[in-house]
Motif scaffolding. Structure first.
Motif, PDB file in Angstrom:
ATOM      1  N   LEU A 180       1.773 -13.800  16.286  1.00  0.00           N
ATOM      2  CA  LEU A 180       1.523 -14.876  15.317  1.00  0.00           C
ATOM      3  C   LEU A 180       2.532 -16.019  15.482  1.00  0.00           C
ATOM      4  O   LEU A 180       2.169 -17.198  15.431  1.00  0.00           O
ATOM      5  CB  LEU A 180       1.614 -14.294  13.892  1.00  0.00           C
ATOM      6  N   LEU A 181       3.795 -15.662  15.697  1.00  0.00           N
ATOM      7  CA  LEU A 181       4.848 -16.680  15.691  1.00  0.00           C
ATOM      8  C   LEU A 181       5.170 -17.258  17.067  1.00  0.00           C
ATOM      9  O   LEU A 181       6.023 -18.135  17.178  1.00  0.00           O
ATOM     10  CB  LEU A 181       6.130 -16.085  15.076  1.00  0.00           C
ATOM     11  N   ALA A 182       4.482 -16.800  18.108  1.00  0.00           N
ATOM     12  CA  ALA A 182       4.851 -17.244  19.464  1.00  0.00           C
ATOM     13  C   ALA A 182       4.707 -18.761  19.650  1.00  0.00           C
ATOM     14  O   ALA A 182       5.666 -19.436  20.060  1.00  0.00           O
ATOM     15  CB  ALA A 182       4.053 -16.474  20.505  1.00  0.00           C
ATOM     16  N   PRO A 183       3.536 -19.351  19.361  1.00  0.00           N
ATOM     17  CA  PRO A 183       3.437 -20.792  19.615  1.00  0.00           C
ATOM     18  C   PRO A 183       4.376 -21.638  18.742  1.00  0.00           C
ATOM     19  O   PRO A 183       4.967 -22.603  19.223  1.00  0.00           O
ATOM     20  CB  PRO A 183       1.964 -21.115  19.300  1.00  0.00           C
TER      21      PRO A 183
ATOM     22  N   HIS B 176      11.284 -11.036  16.464  1.00  0.00           N
ATOM     23  CA  HIS B 176      10.024 -11.395  15.790  1.00  0.00           C
ATOM     24  C   HIS B 176       9.323 -10.199  15.163  1.00  0.00           C
ATOM     25  O   HIS B 176       8.243 -10.331  14.591  1.00  0.00           O
ATOM     26  CB  HIS B 176       9.082 -12.095  16.779  1.00  0.00           C
ATOM     27  N   TYR B 177       9.899  -9.040  15.309  1.00  0.00           N
ATOM     28  CA  TYR B 177       9.426  -7.809  14.678  1.00  0.00           C
ATOM     29  C   TYR B 177       7.901  -7.670  14.789  1.00  0.00           C
ATOM     30  O   TYR B 177       7.360  -7.673  15.871  1.00  0.00           O
ATOM     31  CB  TYR B 177       9.919  -7.758  13.228  1.00  0.00           C
TER      32      TYR B 177
ATOM     33  N   THR C  37      14.208  -6.869  12.842  1.00  0.00           N
ATOM     34  CA  THR C  37      15.416  -7.334  12.152  1.00  0.00           C
ATOM     35  C   THR C  37      15.340  -6.803  10.732  1.00  0.00           C
ATOM     36  O   THR C  37      14.258  -6.507  10.236  1.00  0.00           O
ATOM     37  CB  THR C  37      15.511  -8.874  12.074  1.00  0.00           C
ATOM     38  N   ARG C  38      16.480  -6.707  10.073  1.00  0.00           N
ATOM     39  CA  ARG C  38      16.433  -6.056   8.764  1.00  0.00           C
ATOM     40  C   ARG C  38      15.714  -6.910   7.731  1.00  0.00           C
ATOM     41  O   ARG C  38      15.211  -6.384   6.741  1.00  0.00           O
ATOM     42  CB  ARG C  38      17.828  -5.661   8.298  1.00  0.00           C
ATOM     43  N   ASP C  39      15.611  -8.223   7.937  1.00  0.00           N
ATOM     44  CA  ASP C  39      14.834  -9.026   6.979  1.00  0.00           C
ATOM     45  C   ASP C  39      13.468  -9.419   7.557  1.00  0.00           C
ATOM     46  O   ASP C  39      12.777 -10.276   7.013  1.00  0.00           O
ATOM     47  CB  ASP C  39      15.618 -10.259   6.527  1.00  0.00           C
ATOM     48  N   HIS C  40      13.096  -8.777   8.649  1.00  0.00           N
ATOM     49  CA  HIS C  40      11.778  -8.942   9.284  1.00  0.00           C
ATOM     50  C   HIS C  40      11.544 -10.344   9.851  1.00  0.00           C
ATOM     51  O   HIS C  40      10.446 -10.650  10.310  1.00  0.00           O
ATOM     52  CB  HIS C  40      10.627  -8.604   8.303  1.00  0.00           C
ATOM     53  N   GLY C  41      12.538 -11.196   9.791  1.00  0.00           N
ATOM     54  CA  GLY C  41      12.386 -12.565  10.305  1.00  0.00           C
ATOM     55  C   GLY C  41      13.001 -12.692  11.686  1.00  0.00           C
ATOM     56  O   GLY C  41      13.921 -11.941  12.043  1.00  0.00           O
TER      57      GLY C  41
END
Ligand SMILES: Cc1cc2nc3c(=O)[nH]c(=O)nc-3n(C[C@H](O)[C@H](O)[C@H](O)COP(=O)(O)OP(=O)(O)OC[C@H]3O[C@@H](n4cnc5c(N)ncnc54)[C@H](O)[C@@H]3O)c2cc1C
Length: 375
Positions: free
Chosen positions: A329-332, A323-324, A302-306
């Motif tokens: 890291l952000l899965a759980p 999730h770029y 995504t353009r803001d990496h979020g």
């Protein structure tokens, strides 16, 4: 897989549809770094709350990794070795200085190391090293092991997994939803977690429908290779500019390119050789030994990496994508947030900050030039 597990943990009956095999998309191609501190110095234009979300993601991993390990008996390489951001060139040096300032400003633990201190911690580093930054909070995990463990966790939680089935059409309303992949079943809600394919349309009530605005999700190809582990090899994650070395028990992963707007999974030998030369400057032992595998994956950029987390434009359909470079890291934490939203109607917090509305009118920025880093 984490969304399905979190929903099942809260008592929902869940079916997971997967066009191939679960966890074999970007999640398989990844390097498995769990690196919140590295996001402290995000490039200009990065989502202001991404660093906090990454910290929250790292926190959830502490107990989540124990749960997966207890279930499977596998250690998953989750350790507390921390990461070292290394510099030989001036550009790499400037990068770690910027990272050190960002960590300082945000109160993230970090230690600036003279070359000899860095080499004492990590003897595989080059004698040419100019300096390093230790990031104790940045960890890693074996993402292949995670995917396998998640498969076991889903079975344990009685999630129905239907592999080899593409979902291309959704019909109905919340509480009475139908998917073309399972025409006889009725669902209360659908969570759309298709990675970089989120930029593609789905049929809703017979109409071609885009769940994200054009340009909100950008494919970002990454190429990597692995070497067999060895005694004198690196023992922790090493970062150098956009490159990294992530040593697991079963392989040493070296990556990666970030090729914006490229969505193929073909690894190119000349690119891999260039990656290897660059990595060997920091860690000379990586010049030796046979490459065991080369591969490429596509990040949902995504353009803001979020990420994009929350309700979609279709009632009853939620989405968790974009999730770029932080999707492992952000899965759980994504699973937790989505289950709270879908089952308890919880909004606010990260769900508000990472909603899709921030991409309204995204088309004109589709190529994200300020964030592109193509090598
Ligand atoms: C080279 C590389 C290195 C990376 N390194 C890291 C790292 O070190 N740390 C980190 O945190 N993150 C890393 N990432 C990012 C991370 O891998 C991704 O952000 C994350 O895997 C995205 O997960 P996902 O479930 O959204 O997508 P995916 O893992 O791609 O899963 C999406 C799944 O949906 C399926 N699907 C798609 N469309 C349909 C459909 N219509 N019907 C049914 N199934 C469908 C696909 O087959 C796929 O299995 C890396 C990524 C790459 C490519």
């Amino acid at each position: 897989m984490c969304c399905a597990l979190s929903l099942a943990d809260r008592g929902a009956r869940v079916t997971l549809f997967e066009r191939n095999a679960p966890g074999r998309g970007a999640s398989w191609a990844a390097a498995g770094m769990l690196a919140p501190a590295f996001e402290a110095a995000g490039e200009p234009g990065v989502h202001p709350a991404l660093f906090d979300l990454c910290l929250a993601g790292a926190e959830v991993w502490k107990s989540f990794s124990s749960r997966l390990t207890a279930l499977t008996g596998r250690a998953l390489d989750y350790g507390d070795a921390g990461a070292l951001a290394c510099a030989i060139t001036q550009e790499q040096g400037e990068r770690i200085m910027a990272l050190a300032s960002a960590c300082e400003a945000r109160g993230v633990p970090h230690i600036c190391l003279e070359p000899e201190d860095a080499r004492r911690r990590e003897p595989s580093l080059s004698a040419e090293l100019a300096g390093a930054l230790e990031l104790p909070t940045d960890q890693q995990i074996d993402n292949w092991g995670v995917v396998e463990a998640l498969g076991a966790a889903l079975a344990d939680a009685e999630v129905r997994v239907l592999s080899g089935l593409s979902v291309t059409a959704i019909d109905g309303e919340p509480g009475n939803m139908h998917l073309d992949a399972a025409p006889d079943d009725v669902f209360d809600a659908v969570v759309w977690t298709v990675g970089e394919s989120a930029r593609l349309p789905v049929h809703y009530e017979g109409e071609i429908t885009y769940l994200v605005p054009e340009g909100a999700i950008v494919p970002v190809k990454g190429q990597l290779f692995s070497l067999a582990p060895r005694k004198a090899g690196p023992r922790r994650v090493l970062r150098f500019g956009p490159g990294y070395v992530a040593p697991k028990a079963s392989r040493i992963i070296v990556g990666s390119t970030s090729e914006w707007n490229v969505d193929d999974t073909h690894a190119e030998l000349n690119v891999i050789e260039a990656l290897r030369r660059e990595a060997a400057q920091i860690c000379p032992i990586l010049a030796e030994g046979q490459i065991t595998r080369i591969w490429a994956g596509v990040r949902p950029g995504t353009r803001d990496h979020g990420p994009i987390l929350g309700a979609s434009s279709i009632p009853g359909v939620y989405q968790a994508t974009g999730h770029y470079r932080n999707g492992i890291l952000l899965a759980p934490v994504t699973g937790e947030l989505m289950a709270e939203l879908v089952l308890e109607g919880r909004t606010g917090g990260f769900l508000e900050k990472f909603g899709m509305s921030r991409f309204d009118g995204a088309g004109e920025n589709a190529s994200s030039p300020s964030l592109a880093s193509i090598r």
